[in-house]
Write a protein that holds these residues in place. Structure first.
Motif, PDB file in Angstrom:
ATOM      1  N   GLU A   6       6.364   7.715  -1.550  1.00 49.69           N
ATOM      2  CA  GLU A   6       6.140   8.701  -0.479  1.00 49.69           C
ATOM      3  C   GLU A   6       5.637  10.018  -1.062  1.00 49.69           C
ATOM      4  O   GLU A   6       4.722  10.646  -0.519  1.00 49.69           O
ATOM      5  N   LYS A  20       1.979   9.668  -2.070  1.00 54.13           N
ATOM      6  CA  LYS A  20       1.081   9.631  -0.902  1.00 54.13           C
ATOM      7  C   LYS A  20       0.925  11.018  -0.301  1.00 54.13           C
ATOM      8  O   LYS A  20      -0.186  11.427   0.077  1.00 54.13           O
ATOM      9  N   ASN A  21       2.018  11.771  -0.208  1.00 56.96           N
ATOM     10  CA  ASN A  21       1.950  13.123   0.344  1.00 56.96           C
ATOM     11  C   ASN A  21       1.097  14.043  -0.515  1.00 56.96           C
ATOM     12  O   ASN A  21       0.486  14.992  -0.013  1.00 56.96           O
ATOM     13  N   GLU A  25      10.851   3.927  -3.123  1.00 59.61           N
ATOM     14  CA  GLU A  25      10.237   4.312  -1.842  1.00 59.61           C
ATOM     15  C   GLU A  25       9.972   5.813  -1.802  1.00 59.61           C
ATOM     16  O   GLU A  25       8.927   6.260  -1.309  1.00 59.61           O
ATOM     17  N   GLN A  26      10.910   6.592  -2.355  1.00 60.54           N
ATOM     18  CA  GLN A  26      10.724   8.040  -2.393  1.00 60.54           C
ATOM     19  C   GLN A  26       9.577   8.433  -3.316  1.00 60.54           C
ATOM     20  O   GLN A  26       8.779   9.324  -3.001  1.00 60.54           O
ATOM     21  N   HIS A  83       1.619  -0.716  -6.943  1.00 62.75           N
ATOM     22  CA  HIS A  83       1.492   0.683  -6.520  1.00 62.75           C
ATOM     23  C   HIS A  83       1.463   1.651  -7.698  1.00 62.75           C
ATOM     24  O   HIS A  83       1.322   2.858  -7.498  1.00 62.75           O
TER      25      HIS A  83
END
Length: 327
Positions: free
Chosen positions: A273, A276-277, A269-270, A299
């Motif tokens: 993230e 995406k950032n 998940e990190q 993903h």
């Protein structure tokens, strides 16, 4: 685990930590040498071993895949043998990619099984018998140079030219699985991947050939200049990150994990993230990709490497000599 810094070649043979652990290294080396007195089983088919002398990734699976692919192209019924590091199946078994996961058979076994039948098991002789009973007419071992149970008609020592033999000491004082002369005495040739930064050639017996090769990133399907966040849990993640840069991708961030790292949900998940950032695509190695949960793989883009031989005829000459020796 991640290799400690004092294992590196530039840390030196006489680093304090290495000297402190040298008594344990002597015990480890003696046990390794004693194992070699076991009488191996001689298979009725040719056996080729792609092994190494150090802990950590040197590229032996890549070499096994390259040579295995050439055997498949020749029409040989090749089978891979591997220990199945990280897997929980303890008995000899054929890998079924439709049923087995990396937790069952290890990540490397799944990569090998995508090319040809692959068998896992710590007892190489029993595993070889299973493969032969299924119709294999030649065997390629991914690792196993230190395993005395199965006779090898040809053993290749695969080494990373960047790291070489590390600080020159045996585990736990250094990365060596056994003293260099012992391992080289059971090998017929070396395959060096990358430039010889540490002077590996000086350690080879005068009559031992050394074949040179480099790793080249395969087509990723991503457009040139595409921003990527890369993560890798392999022997030397920096090799993967450097390859991405050289292939024309824009590496926004490279995140290294320990070899064979089992990814946890929170870590994934990190990673997602972060990508995406940074408005970047998440990429990893095929070896890491097979350790990801199926639901997460959409993903991530897996970017593999291929082997480029300095002498393009060398691998086929090597295979010819190996097979001729058992004809």
């Amino acid at each position: 685990m991640r290799a400690p810094r004092f294992w590196d070649w530039d840390a030196g043979f006489h680093s304090p930590a290495a000297r402190l652990l040298s008594p344990l290294a002597a015990i480890y080396g003696a046990i390794s040498a004693r194992r070699q007195h076991r009488r191996p089983w001689h298979a009725p088919v040719p056996v080729l071993c792609c092994g190494n002398l150090t802990a950590g990734g040197t590229g032996k699976t890549t070499v096994a895949l390259d040579l295995g692919g050439r055997l498949v192209a020749r029409g040989r019924a090749v089978a891979f043998l591997t220990r199945g590091y990280g897997g929980r199946i303890g008995h000899p078994a054929r890998v079924d990619p439709a049923r087995h996961t990396a937790r069952d058979v290890g990540d490397e076994a799944l990569l090998l099984a995508a090319l040809a039948p692959c068998y896992v098991g710590g007892d190489r002789a029993r595993t070889a018998r299973l493969a032969i009973s299924d119709g294999a007419d030649c065997l390629v071992m991914d690792d196993g140079l230190q395993n005395p149970g199965l006779w090898r008609d040809c053993s290749l020592v695969v080494m990373d030219g960047y790291q070489g033999f590390g600080n020159g000491r045996v585990i736990p004082a250094g990365p060596l699985r056994e003293p260099v002369p012992n391992g080289l005495s059971r090998a017929q040739a070396m395959v060096m991947i990358g430039p010889d930064r540490t002077g590996l050639i000086r350690h080879l017996p005068p009559d031992m050939p050394c074949h040179h090769a480099t790793l080249r990133q395969k087509e990723s399907g991503l457009p040139p200049g595409c921003g990527v966040v890369a993560f890798a849990g392999i022997g030397r993640p920096s090799k993967f990150f450097d390859g991405l840069r050289q292939s024309g991708l824009s590496l926004r961030r490279g995140i290294a994990f320990a070899d064979h790292h089992p990814y946890r949900r929170r870590e994934l998940e990190q990673l997602l993230e972060i990508s995406k950032n940074m408005d970047a695509r998440l990429v990893t190695t095929p070896k890491d990709f097979v350790r990801l949960p199926s639901a997460f793989r959409g993903h991530v883009t897996a970017v593999g490497v291929g082997l480029h031989w300095s002498d393009p005829h060398a691998p086929d000459h090597l295979l010819d000599a190996w097979l001729k020796g058992r004809s």
